[in-house]
Design an enzyme around this catalytic site. Structure first.
Site, short mmCIF file in Angstrom:
data_model
loop_
_atom_site.label_atom_id
_atom_site.label_comp_id
_atom_site.label_asym_id
_atom_site.label_seq_id
_atom_site.Cartn_x
_atom_site.Cartn_y
_atom_site.Cartn_z
N HIS A 233 0.88 -1.19 0.00
CA HIS A 233 0.00 0.00 0.00
C HIS A 233 0.90 1.23 0.00
CE1 HIS A 233 -3.50 2.38 0.55
NE2 HIS A 233 -3.84 2.08 1.78
N HIS A 272 -2.19 -2.62 -9.62
CA HIS A 272 -3.21 -2.04 -8.74
C HIS A 272 -4.42 -2.96 -8.69
CE1 HIS A 272 -5.89 0.91 -6.91
NE2 HIS A 272 -4.78 1.53 -6.55
N ASP A 329 2.63 5.64 -6.85
CA ASP A 329 3.82 5.48 -6.00
C ASP A 329 5.11 5.36 -6.81
OD1 ASP A 329 2.22 5.61 -3.85
OD2 ASP A 329 2.22 3.48 -3.39
N1 CMC Z 1 5.03 -6.59 -10.68
C1 CMC Z 1 4.93 -7.77 -11.31
N2 CMC Z 1 3.81 -8.51 -11.33
C2 CMC Z 1 2.74 -8.04 -10.69
C3 CMC Z 1 2.76 -6.81 -10.02
C4 CMC Z 1 3.96 -6.08 -10.02
N3 CMC Z 1 4.06 -4.92 -9.38
N4 CMC Z 1 1.56 -6.58 -9.47
C5 CMC Z 1 0.80 -7.64 -9.77
N5 CMC Z 1 1.52 -8.52 -10.50
C6 CMC Z 1 1.04 -9.80 -11.02
C7 CMC Z 1 1.08 -10.83 -9.89
O1 CMC Z 1 2.33 -11.48 -9.81
C8 CMC Z 1 -0.04 -11.74 -10.32
O2 CMC Z 1 0.42 -12.53 -11.40
P1 CMC Z 1 -0.09 -14.05 -11.58
O3 CMC Z 1 -1.57 -13.93 -11.82
O4 CMC Z 1 0.67 -14.51 -12.77
O5 CMC Z 1 0.25 -14.75 -10.30
C9 CMC Z 1 -1.10 -10.79 -10.89
O6 CMC Z 1 -0.33 -9.66 -11.35
C10 CMC Z 1 -2.10 -10.31 -9.87
O7 CMC Z 1 -1.40 -9.75 -8.76
P2 CMC Z 1 -1.98 -9.66 -7.29
O8 CMC Z 1 -0.91 -9.23 -6.35
O9 CMC Z 1 -2.71 -10.92 -6.94
O10 CMC Z 1 -3.07 -8.52 -7.49
P3 CMC Z 1 -3.75 -7.66 -6.36
O11 CMC Z 1 -4.92 -7.01 -6.96
O12 CMC Z 1 -3.99 -8.46 -5.13
O13 CMC Z 1 -2.60 -6.65 -5.98
C11 CMC Z 1 -1.12 -4.90 -5.66
C12 CMC Z 1 -2.49 -5.33 -6.23
C13 CMC Z 1 -1.05 -3.40 -5.64
C14 CMC Z 1 -0.98 -5.40 -4.23
C15 CMC Z 1 -0.01 -5.50 -6.56
O14 CMC Z 1 -0.13 -5.03 -7.87
C16 CMC Z 1 1.38 -5.19 -6.00
O15 CMC Z 1 1.85 -5.87 -5.10
N6 CMC Z 1 2.06 -4.13 -6.55
C17 CMC Z 1 3.34 -3.71 -6.04
C18 CMC Z 1 3.15 -2.85 -4.79
C19 CMC Z 1 2.59 -1.49 -5.13
O16 CMC Z 1 3.06 -0.81 -6.04
N7 CMC Z 1 1.60 -1.05 -4.33
C20 CMC Z 1 1.00 0.29 -4.47
C21 CMC Z 1 -0.42 0.24 -4.90
S1 CMC Z 1 -1.05 1.84 -5.44
C22 CMC Z 1 -0.91 2.94 -4.15
C23 CMC Z 1 -1.74 2.59 -2.96
O17 CMC Z 1 -2.96 2.51 -3.04
O18 CMC Z 1 -1.15 2.44 -1.89
#
Ligand code: CMC
Length: 393
Positions: A233, A272, A329
């Site tokens: 987050h 996201h 971010d």
């Molecule tokens: N880099 C590479 N792959 C990714 C990324 C990333 N940053 N984010 C998601 N994926 C892939 C993930 O590996 C998964 O792939 P697969 O289906 O092949 O296993 C798929 O996309 C779905 O990912 P998820 O983590 O299950 O998706 P989610 O909706 O639960 O997560 C998230 C959203 C923000 C937690 C995730 O994208 C993430 O961890 N991003 C990096 C951290 C980040 O930048 N967070 C800030 C979010 S925006 C600001 C805020 O609101 O705080």
């Protein structure tokens, strides 16, 4: 082992909605996100228009009261915010004591904001009027606490607020001890406006859960801060900059990203839960970072160029249908580096700018007829066991 972080199981077995994905918990008129096309509105206004012509105070007013202020309303609101900037000596003492021993300034921020309640004789007054005053107090004072943490980290004394300055101008003045030049200030103000609100994200949900027990606003905002702290987050901004620093130069980006993706690592500042198209906040700040490739500082120029190259490589490596684009971010690092803000303060600043959003949601939830937020879980443990005393086991 209990406590170890595991990847969630696939699917939705037996009605379990892992991560509450797609679950709507309230009706709200504060913020609309259309993640499929990358659009965001605060109270019906597109963020692009707000970010280019508004101010943090005006956006805060809009979020709290549901309409743009008239000139006199805005002046009155600004005066109320400015009048609430000072924090009691006990709070600066907590900050002085904890900075240096705390592993992360977010621990200090969370503790100091929680402690603010003990100095507010309206902390337990749940009337609409008292809660309205507490929203203003919190918006003002959380920024003061963050600035004081920054000063303390720098080994410098606390700077008293200047009531003649706007919110962000004063915040940077309290951090640096002098006024910041216009262009840098404008970029930081844009970040404040774009991070002020984002619907039912994890920290806002957390603030609402606390509020739903009819606890108080200080407790709700403290919950929000605690939840914002994680790298999935709010702390993603710090993690993204650390990654850019590790990459070092634009020429290293391709190899770095290729290796990280091959190891199935997440690239911080990308992806996201809601946006499957380009995050509109990131789009606004991307343009600014693009411009920073010509900044006077070599460090900032390199960071900006590396960020643009990482974005290019990610676009090349990740198929668009996966919907993994930069989020806001990702671009915070070069912007804050340009403004001379240390990396450890990125998340406390994010928290300071999110207070209007947390307060607006809590106030709206209470006003809409509060309902205790209490989900269920699917029990998968044992049943039918019988207790045996310790000497019988
Ligand atoms: N880099 C590479 N792959 C990714 C990324 C990333 N940053 N984010 C998601 N994926 C892939 C993930 O590996 C998964 O792939 P697969 O289906 O092949 O296993 C798929 O996309 C779905 O990912 P998820 O983590 O299950 O998706 P989610 O909706 O639960 O997560 C998230 C959203 C923000 C937690 C995730 O994208 C993430 O961890 N991003 C990096 C951290 C980040 O930048 N967070 C800030 C979010 S925006 C600001 C805020 O609101 O705080």
């Amino acid at each position: 082992m209990p406590g170890q972080i595991k990847k969630p199981k696939e699917g939705v077995p037996n009605g379990v909605m892992k991560g509450l994905e797609g679950v709507m918990i309230a009706e709200s008129a504060i913020c609309k996100i259309d993640g499929s096309v990358g659009k965001l509105w605060y109270r019906g206004y597109p963020v692009e228009e707000l970010a280019s012509g508004s101010s943090f105070e005006e956006v805060s007013y809009l979020l709290l009261y549901g309409k743009l202020p008239g000139p006199e309303e805005l002046e009155g609101f600004k005066r109320s915010l400015a009048a609430e900037r000072r924090v009691p000596r006990g709070i600066t003492d907590i900050i002085a004591e904890e900075v240096g021993v705390a592993a992360d300034p977010m621990h200090v921020l969370r503790t100091a904001v929680s402690a603010l309640a003990t100095y507010d004789n309206e902390a337990e007054d749940q009337s609409l009027e008292a809660n309205g005053r507490k929203c203003i107090r919190l918006i003002s004072k959380v920024s003061t606490v963050t600035a004081a943490i920054g000063r303390e980290m720098d080994g410098k004394g606390h700077v008293e607020p200047d009531p003649s300055l706007g919110h962000v101008d004063n915040f940077m003045y309290m951090m640096h001890g002098n006024r910041m030049e216009r262009h840098k200030l404008d970029l930081v103000e844009k970040m404040f406006m774009l991070q002020a609100e984002h619907s039912t994200n994890a920290s806002t949900f957390s603030a609402m859960v606390t509020a739903s027990t009819l606890s108080d606003l200080y407790s709700s905002v403290t919950s929000g801060i605690a939840t914002l702290k994680g790298p999935l987050h709010g702390e993603a901004d710090e993690a993204a900059l650390r990654m850019l620093l590790e990459i070092g130069k634009p020429g290293n980006a391709e190899a770095y990203i290729t290796k990280a993706l091959a190891k199935k690592e997440k690239i911080m500042g990308f992806g996201h839960r809601v946006y499957k198209a380009y995050d509109p906040r990131a789009k606004i700040m991307r343009k600014e970072v693009e411009g920073l490739r010509n900044a006077a500082s070599e460090e900032v120029r390199e960071l900006a160029s590396t960020a643009m190259e990482v974005e290019r490589v990610m676009k090349e490596k990740i198929p668009p249908e996966k919907g993994i684009w930069p989020n806001i971010d990702f671009f915070a690092g070069p912007i804050y580096a340009y403004a001379g803000i240390p990396i450890e303060l990125f998340t406390p600043i994010f928290a300071s700018s999110r207070v209007p959003g947390w307060c607006a949601h809590v106030m709206e939830y209470w006003a809409s007829g509060n309902k205790l937020i209490r989900p269920s879980e699917l029990y998968t443990g044992e049943t039918g066991l019988h207790y045996r005393r310790i000497d019988e086991r």
